[in-house]
Design an enzyme around this catalytic site. Structure first.
Site, short mmCIF file in Angstrom:
data_model
loop_
_atom_site.label_atom_id
_atom_site.label_comp_id
_atom_site.label_asym_id
_atom_site.label_seq_id
_atom_site.Cartn_x
_atom_site.Cartn_y
_atom_site.Cartn_z
CD GLU A 1 -2.87 1.05 2.42
OE1 GLU A 1 -3.76 1.98 2.44
OE2 GLU A 1 -2.83 0.23 3.21
CG MET B 1 0.01 -3.27 4.87
SD MET B 1 -1.02 -1.83 4.28
CE MET B 1 -2.12 -2.72 3.35
CG ASN C 1 -0.42 -6.80 4.31
OD1 ASN C 1 -0.40 -5.82 3.60
ND2 ASN C 1 0.26 -6.76 5.65
CD GLU D 1 -2.93 -1.47 10.51
OE1 GLU D 1 -3.51 -1.73 9.40
OE2 GLU D 1 -2.53 -0.50 10.98
CG HIS E 1 -7.91 -1.28 8.09
ND1 HIS E 1 -8.74 -0.44 7.50
CD2 HIS E 1 -6.80 -0.52 8.58
CE1 HIS E 1 -8.30 0.90 7.63
NE2 HIS E 1 -6.94 0.74 8.07
CD GLU F 1 -6.40 3.62 6.64
OE1 GLU F 1 -6.34 3.73 7.75
OE2 GLU F 1 -5.48 3.05 5.74
#
Length: 863
Positions: A122, A264, A266, A299, A302, A321
């Site tokens: 990203e 991150m 992922n 995270e 997300h 975000e």
């Protein structure tokens, strides 16, 4: 690569989509061979060109439906395939690329971190691995097979669930991973290395058992437990508060030392900056513990607000975000202290995001144009984005907000959505008109509210008149009226609430709100809980502010009026400074603060927050033109005066708090904060040296150790050098702990602090290629040492420029973060402006200037 702007208005749906990708990765730090076999579908039958993004690797070969293919044009940012005469709607592409992870210092794409190898994709890192339709609205299912040396890389990880593995005769082994959920390539992840692993599990509300694995560098297992417990708390909270359950069989977190970001998200394999994973009482402060829990949660959250539902294009970044920051803020508030969390968030927002709003980088939370996508990762998109979600929550209430969330998830699951999709779901689920509210997404700048009031004794009526104005910003000349929720309460002269907290909806340029049956003129508590990210102007008298400090039921209001009192003292004395007069500190304010310390036991957390003197950089935001010397001189005077005048109460409170055991609980954190606040002030008094030395020697945790070290360094007591040397000797083997030491060195008040910072760049613990080290030493000096960085001799500016020129070659993303203090030159006097512009012009002459820096320099210089 050309520095060409991209515009939100130019968005077009992709001409091609990708359903499945098989990645065969033959991993080696010097030569990694990636074979990407992708299943494409042409969704626009008119198009005869397929443009793929890619750079910074060696291109080996291309096959179209298993046959060699040569009808393409290659340039420095991608590959264009000529498909004229090819009728196939669906086809496969096999692309072979060769990478050198060990030489990749940008920390994007595939790179080496310590002895391991990992990815960061990203925003646009995947295009540094292979040619791809690198855009968030192209969602594909990924299967990844990783082959590598088994001894060096015993763990081979990627997204999804592990489906197969095996050993090869040459000492290598392979693992295959399959992610059943379509995702954009920015969510792809790969990690290879040798780790210690903490294993646990979580049973979801539907009874599914999820394996949890946390990978840390060898020897760090004793610092992993808090992160694992934080993850389990986050999983449980998301089920209970938002009804969202995890969806894969395994959830993995890997901590790496070299990382541009915090972490991150992922899918199923979160890669984290080790700063936000590793903690034990000896190495991490209370602040670190809470930050780790917050980032772990962010995270994880997300998974639904970012992964299962992603953003259609990068202009919609705040969709994932802003919403996820709001969710992690609520998580911390629910688990710890709602008022304390709100105060910390607002303090950060005012000092940093408000400054961004007033800078050349001003932009709405959904920007209209950009040159470099990495420059989108701003406080406006994240923090102000979260405030916009919070205002929606304030207007709708928890029940209707959750109805909106359920509708949004039901409609957008598995899709790439927009900010409009989210607001639309909220409006339809709640029945509340949010059409004017949408302007928050497109308007930049910090709105200013001017409040006046009047009281009619005969009618027993009190009125508040509120006017709104959003000042012109560098990116927008014309502004519109916003829908602003203003939460207020009214207090009588005895301190009783005569009007409970209520939300006023400000939608016009100016509106008057009436309160009836009010016996006497009240004191208004305005913007309770900071109900909107705005600046407030109301002519509070000192007496009114003290009244609210004593009686307001809302803890945020009590903290906020203390900030106003500090600001009043500072403003007055900056004027005194310019007129060459003596500084003054009103006795009535000192007396009130004395009483707060005397009764700290009632509310130790709030008392510590109220009495924390704002940093010089926070005070700077009070002024249109910043005078670093005046602000620093006045703040020093305030610190010294508070210390001397409150000394008996501070000493009594300090001695009354005894915590033998270290516990990460709300009560213990609050008491430690209060005791360390007392120490911080007392360091400036006659007992300072003895007290600080004793505090350091008896500390059994990093929170207290660092508090003593900070107090010693900032007050310049005689023992400071001894303590700094002792800390260095104990911790120089540990980069993360040394970051705290570097940050203290960077904020020292001594005149030779810059020379010291330059020397420390040769310290054995400092690594210029590690973003954490660079941020802790150079970033802290430039951003937090207001007086030294902005010294009129211009040395600070020249030093930072030298650093940025180096970083432009090795890590442009970190460079773009560090340039911020320079591009805000318009906030300073003419002499400093000239020096800062000169620094920017020098940067602008650099050969191969990165897009990251180019965009910010161009905006700053008004081009």
């Amino acid at each position: 690569m050309q520095n060409k702007a991209k515009f939100r208005k130019d968005y077009k749906k992709p001409n091609f989509i990708v359903s499945d990708i098989f990645l065969d990765v033959q991993l080696d730090p010097q030569k990694t061979v990636v074979t990407a076999t992708s299943q494409y579908e042409r969704v626009n039958p008119e198009t005869t060109e397929l443009r793929l993004d890619g750079h910074s690797f060696q291109f080996s070969s291309l096959k179209f439906n298993n046959q060699p293919f040569h009808s393409y044009q290659q340039d420095d940012s991608g590959l264009t395939l000529d498909l004229k005469g090819i009728d196939a709607t669906k086809f496969s592409l096999e692309i072979v690329t060769i990478l050198t992870p060990a030489a990749n210092t940008s920390l994007q794409g595939l790179y080496q971190s310590g002895e391991g190898i990992c990815t960061q994709c990203e925003a646009e890192g995947f295009r540094q691995i292979t040619y791809m339709l690198d855009r968030p609205d192209v969602l594909a299912r990924y299967t990844t097979k990783i082959t590598a040396d088994k001894q060096k890389y015993p763990y081979l990880l990627s997204n999804g669930n592990k489906v197969a593995s095996g050993d090869l005769e040459d000492g290598r082994h392979w693992v295959e991973w399959q992610d059943p959920f379509p995702k954009p390539c920015y969510l792809f992840a790969l990690v290879a290395g040798d780790f210690d692993v903490l294993q646990d599990s979580f049973t979801t509300k539907s009874g599914r058992n999820v394996a949890l694995e946390l990978f840390v560098d060898r020897g760090n297992l004793d610092r992993a437990d808090w992160a694992m417990q934080s993850l389990k708390r986050a999983m449980k909270w998301d089920e209970e508060r938002f009804g969202l359950e995890y969806d894969l069989d395994i959830y993995m977190i890997v901590a790496v030392d070299f990382f541009n970001m915090g972490a991150m998200e992922n899918k199923g394999l979160n890669i984290f900056n080790s700063k936000f994973v590793l903690a034990n009482p000896q190495t991490a402060t209370d602040e670190d513990y809470i930050a780790i829990e917050s980032v772990i949660a962010h995270e994880y959250f997300h998974n639904w607000t970012g992964n299962r539902i992603t953003c259609r294009d990068w202009f919609q970044l705040s969709l994932k975000e802003g919403l996820t920051v709001f969710r992690d803020q609520e998580f911390t508030a629910d688990l710890w202290s709602r008022a304390g969390k709100r105060i910390e968030d607002v303090r950060f927002l005012r000092a940093n995001q408000f400054a961004e709003d007033a800078s050349p980088m001003s932009h709405p939370i959904r920007p209209e144009k950009v040159i470099e996508m990495n420059n989108f990762y701003t406080l406006t998109v994240y923090e102000k984005g979260a405030e916009v979600i919070r205002m929606m929550h304030t207007l709708l209430g928890e029940e209707l907000f959750q109805k909106g969330m359920q509708l949004y998830v039901a409609e957008q699951d598995g899709k790439a959505a927009t900010c409009d999709d989210f607001v639309s779901a909220m409006q339809r689920a709640s029945g509340i008109d949010l059409s004017q509210f949408r302007y928050w997404y497109s308007q930049s700048g910090t709105p200013e509210l001017t409040v006046t009031d009047s009281y009619d004794e005969e009618q027993r009526r009190y009125t508040l008149t509120i006017a709104q104005l959003t000042p012109v910003t560098t990116d927008q000349m014309e502004k519109v009226n916003l829908h602003i929720p203003v939460k207020v309460a009214l207090y009588d002269q005895q301190g009783h609430a005569v009007a409970a907290e209520t939300v006023l909806s400000l939608t016009q340029n100016e509106q008057t709100f009436a309160f009836d049956d009010i016996a006497t003129k009240p004191v208004p508590a305005l913007l309770c809980d900071f109900s909107a990210p705005v600046k407030l102007q109301y002519a509070y008298s000192t007496k009114q502010m003290i009244h609210l400090l004593r009686y307001a039921e809302n803890h945020f209001v009590r903290w906020d009026v203390a900030q106003m009192l500090f600001a009043q003292v500072l403003r007055h004395n900056v004027t005194q400074y310019h007129q060459g007069k003596e500084f003054e500190f009103p006795a009535e304010i000192l007396s009130e603060f004395y009483q707060l310390i005397e009764h700290y036991q009632q509310e130790s957390e709030l008392t510590a927050l109220i009495l924390t003197l704002p940093k010089a950089t926070e005070f700077a935001e009070l002024f249109k033109t910043i005078d670093p010397d005046a602000i620093s001189a006045v703040r020093d005077f305030m610190q010294q005066t508070l210390a001397e005048q409150l000394k008996p109460a501070l000493l009594k409170a300090y001695n009354s708090i005894n915590l033998n055991q270290y516990e990460v609980t709300a009560e213990h954190i609050a008491l430690r904060a209060m005791r360390n606040l007392c120490l911080n002030y007392l360091a400036y008094t006659s007992v300072g040296n003895t007290l600080v030395q004793k505090h350091y020697e008896y500390a059994n945790n990093m929170t207290d150790t660092l508090a003593a070290l900070a107090a010693a360094t900032k007050s310049q007591v005689p023992c400071a050098e001894v303590l700094l040397a002792d800390f260095e000797a104990k911790w120089q083997h540990d980069g993360l702990v040394m970051d705290k030491w570097f940050a203290l060195q960077a904020t020292r008040p001594e005149a030779d602090v810059l020379e010291n910072v330059q020397k420390l760049m040769d310290h054995p613990s400092f690594n210029f290629n590690n973003p954490n080290r660079v941020r802790s030493l150079i970033g802290v000096f430039a951003n937090q040492n207001l007086k030294a960085f902005h010294n009129l001799d211009g040395r600070g500016y020249r030093f930072l420029t030298d650093i940025l020129i180096r970083l432009n070659e090795s890590n442009p993303q970190v460079a773009a973060r560090l340039i911020e203090p320079l591009i805000r030159f318009s906030r300073y006097d003419g002499q400093r402006q000239t020096l800062m512009k000169r620094a920017l012009e020098r940067l602008n002459q650099v050969e191969n200037l990165s897009a990251d820096l180019f965009e910010k320099i161009e905006k700053a210089l008004g081009r």
